[in-house]
Design an enzyme around this catalytic site. Structure first.
Site, PDB file in Angstrom:
ATOM      1  N   LYS A  46       0.825  -1.191   0.000  1.00 21.44           N
ATOM      2  CA  LYS A  46       0.000   0.000   0.000  1.00 21.44           C
ATOM      3  C   LYS A  46       0.873   1.259   0.000  1.00 21.44           C
ATOM      4  CE  LYS A  46      -3.263  -2.497   2.904  1.00 21.44           C
ATOM      5  NZ  LYS A  46      -3.404  -2.903   4.285  1.00 21.44           N
ATOM      6  N   GLU A 104       7.523   2.275  -6.179  1.00 23.76           N
ATOM      7  CA  GLU A 104       7.606   1.811  -4.792  1.00 23.76           C
ATOM      8  C   GLU A 104       7.862   2.989  -3.872  1.00 23.76           C
ATOM      9  OE1 GLU A 104       7.005   0.028  -2.434  1.00 23.76           O
ATOM     10  OE2 GLU A 104       8.110  -1.841  -2.303  1.00 23.76           O
ATOM     11  N   ASP A 105       7.486   2.842  -2.618  1.00 28.02           N
ATOM     12  CA  ASP A 105       7.734   3.912  -1.654  1.00 28.02           C
ATOM     13  C   ASP A 105       9.188   3.977  -1.225  1.00 28.02           C
ATOM     14  OD1 ASP A 105       7.534   1.471  -0.346  1.00 28.02           O
ATOM     15  OD2 ASP A 105       6.207   2.174   1.237  1.00 28.02           O
ATOM     16  N   ASP A 108      14.847  -0.578   0.790  1.00 29.23           N
ATOM     17  CA  ASP A 108      15.681  -0.774   1.966  1.00 29.23           C
ATOM     18  C   ASP A 108      16.859  -1.655   1.533  1.00 29.23           C
ATOM     19  OD1 ASP A 108      16.408  -0.716   4.649  1.00 29.23           O
ATOM     20  OD2 ASP A 108      15.120  -2.365   5.204  1.00 29.23           O
ATOM     21  N   LYS A 136      17.723   3.645   0.822  1.00 31.19           N
ATOM     22  CA  LYS A 136      18.703   3.678   1.920  1.00 31.19           C
ATOM     23  C   LYS A 136      19.978   3.016   1.423  1.00 31.19           C
ATOM     24  CE  LYS A 136      15.267   3.138   5.614  1.00 31.19           C
ATOM     25  NZ  LYS A 136      14.714   2.193   6.603  1.00 31.19           N
ATOM     26  N   ARG A 170       0.391   6.540   7.585  1.00 29.26           N
ATOM     27  CA  ARG A 170       0.523   6.687   6.129  1.00 29.26           C
ATOM     28  C   ARG A 170       0.040   8.058   5.656  1.00 29.26           C
ATOM     29  NH1 ARG A 170       1.547   1.589   3.959  1.00 29.26           N
ATOM     30  NH2 ARG A 170       0.559  -0.170   4.998  1.00 29.26           N
TER      31      ARG A 170
HETATM   32  P1  5GP Z   1      13.487  -4.342   1.077  1.00 25.61           P
HETATM   33  O1  5GP Z   1      13.095  -5.614   0.409  1.00 25.61           O
HETATM   34  O2  5GP Z   1      13.981  -3.277   0.137  1.00 25.61           O
HETATM   35  O3  5GP Z   1      14.482  -4.601   2.187  1.00 25.61           O
HETATM   36  O4  5GP Z   1      12.216  -3.845   1.860  1.00 25.61           O
HETATM   37  C1  5GP Z   1      11.389  -2.892   1.375  1.00 25.61           C
HETATM   38  C2  5GP Z   1      10.158  -2.774   2.245  1.00 25.61           C
HETATM   39  O5  5GP Z   1      10.485  -2.664   3.633  1.00 25.61           O
HETATM   40  C3  5GP Z   1       9.441  -1.510   1.893  1.00 25.61           C
HETATM   41  O6  5GP Z   1       8.538  -1.697   0.834  1.00 25.61           O
HETATM   42  C4  5GP Z   1       8.765  -1.163   3.207  1.00 25.61           C
HETATM   43  O7  5GP Z   1       7.548  -1.855   3.300  1.00 25.61           O
HETATM   44  C5  5GP Z   1       9.688  -1.698   4.280  1.00 25.61           C
HETATM   45  N1  5GP Z   1      10.561  -0.635   4.812  1.00 25.61           N
HETATM   46  C6  5GP Z   1      11.901  -0.575   4.727  1.00 25.61           C
HETATM   47  N2  5GP Z   1      12.384   0.527   5.329  1.00 25.61           N
HETATM   48  C7  5GP Z   1      11.305   1.190   5.804  1.00 25.61           C
HETATM   49  C8  5GP Z   1      11.150   2.439   6.527  1.00 25.61           C
HETATM   50  O8  5GP Z   1      12.081   3.173   6.857  1.00 25.61           O
HETATM   51  N3  5GP Z   1       9.865   2.796   6.825  1.00 25.61           N
HETATM   52  C9  5GP Z   1       8.798   2.042   6.490  1.00 25.61           C
HETATM   53  N4  5GP Z   1       7.594   2.498   6.845  1.00 25.61           N
HETATM   54  N5  5GP Z   1       8.905   0.867   5.816  1.00 25.61           N
HETATM   55  C10 5GP Z   1      10.152   0.448   5.474  1.00 25.61           C
END
Ligand code: 5GP
Length: 181
Positions: A46, A104-105, A108, A136, A170
């Site tokens: 979402k 994507e938002d 990470d 990040k 959100r």
């Molecule tokens: P990745 O697979 O890149 O490690 O994880 C991405 C997902 O982790 C994002 O779509 C999000 O749901 C969650 N996520 C990672 N860092 C953050 C953060 O700083 N804040 C929030 N709200 N969600 C995060």
């Protein structure tokens, strides 16, 4: 980041004005690139909803803009590190031969995005690009880069502008750092 415990808003990392300005810059680049073509924005639910709704409204009207969504959830801890995600909702659109930008938002480790990218790219779109509001760099575990990135941020947990903590926050217009109470 622990999944339990009480967190509270600490300080604003990115103001709504900074976000607005960056979103319109990204929209201008995308508009330049896809002028006169059809383009399907695919938001990852979402978290990407708010970013994507602002983004598409800044896209030049000469781009034939479509919207679709995909929803995923991570498996348990072990699978999360492999980036394997469970598909909760697939796109409605057949993207074969189409221009697609996945929105994507936040990136990470990048594992979720690279998993989704592989899955969607396998469907034979004409072009496939990725657009992420936040990334990040310190946490990144994959090599590939996003085609469009809003901001590189430090390794802090952030909420607001679509990003949640346990479903909350959100709707905040600015992007905040949270801290443990
Ligand atoms: P990745 O697979 O890149 O490690 O994880 C991405 C997902 O982790 C994002 O779509 C999000 O749901 C969650 N996520 C990672 N860092 C953050 C953060 O700083 N804040 C929030 N709200 N969600 C995060």
């Amino acid at each position: 980041m622990e999944s339990t415990g009480n967190y509270e808003l600490d300080h604003i990392m990115l103001t709504r004005e900074a976000v607005r300005e960056r979103v319109s810059e990204i929209a201008a680049s995308i508009s330049d690139e896809y002028r006169g073509e059809e383009l399907i924005f695919t938001g990852v639910l979402k978290g990407a909803v708010i970013f994507m709704s602002d983004l598409v409204r800044s896209i030049d009207l000469s781009v034939d803009t479509r919207m679709d969504f995909i929803a995923v959830s991570s498996y348990g801890n072990e699978a999360t590190s492999s980036g394997a995600v469970k598909l909760i909702k697939d796109m409605d659109t057949n993207i074969e031969g189409k221009n697609v930008i996945m929105v994507e938002d936040i990136m990470d480790t990048g594992l979720t995005l690279s998993y989704l990218r592989e899955m969607l790219a396998a469907r034979g779109p004409a072009t496939f690009k990725t657009c992420v509001l936040l990334e990040k760099p310190d946490r990144k575990k994959i090599d590939s880069t996003m085609d469009y990135t809003g901001f590189a941020i430090p390794d802090k947990f952030v909420v607001g502008y679509g990003l949640d903590y346990a479903g909350k926050w959100r709707n905040l217009p600015d992007i905040w750092c949270v801290t443990k109470r």
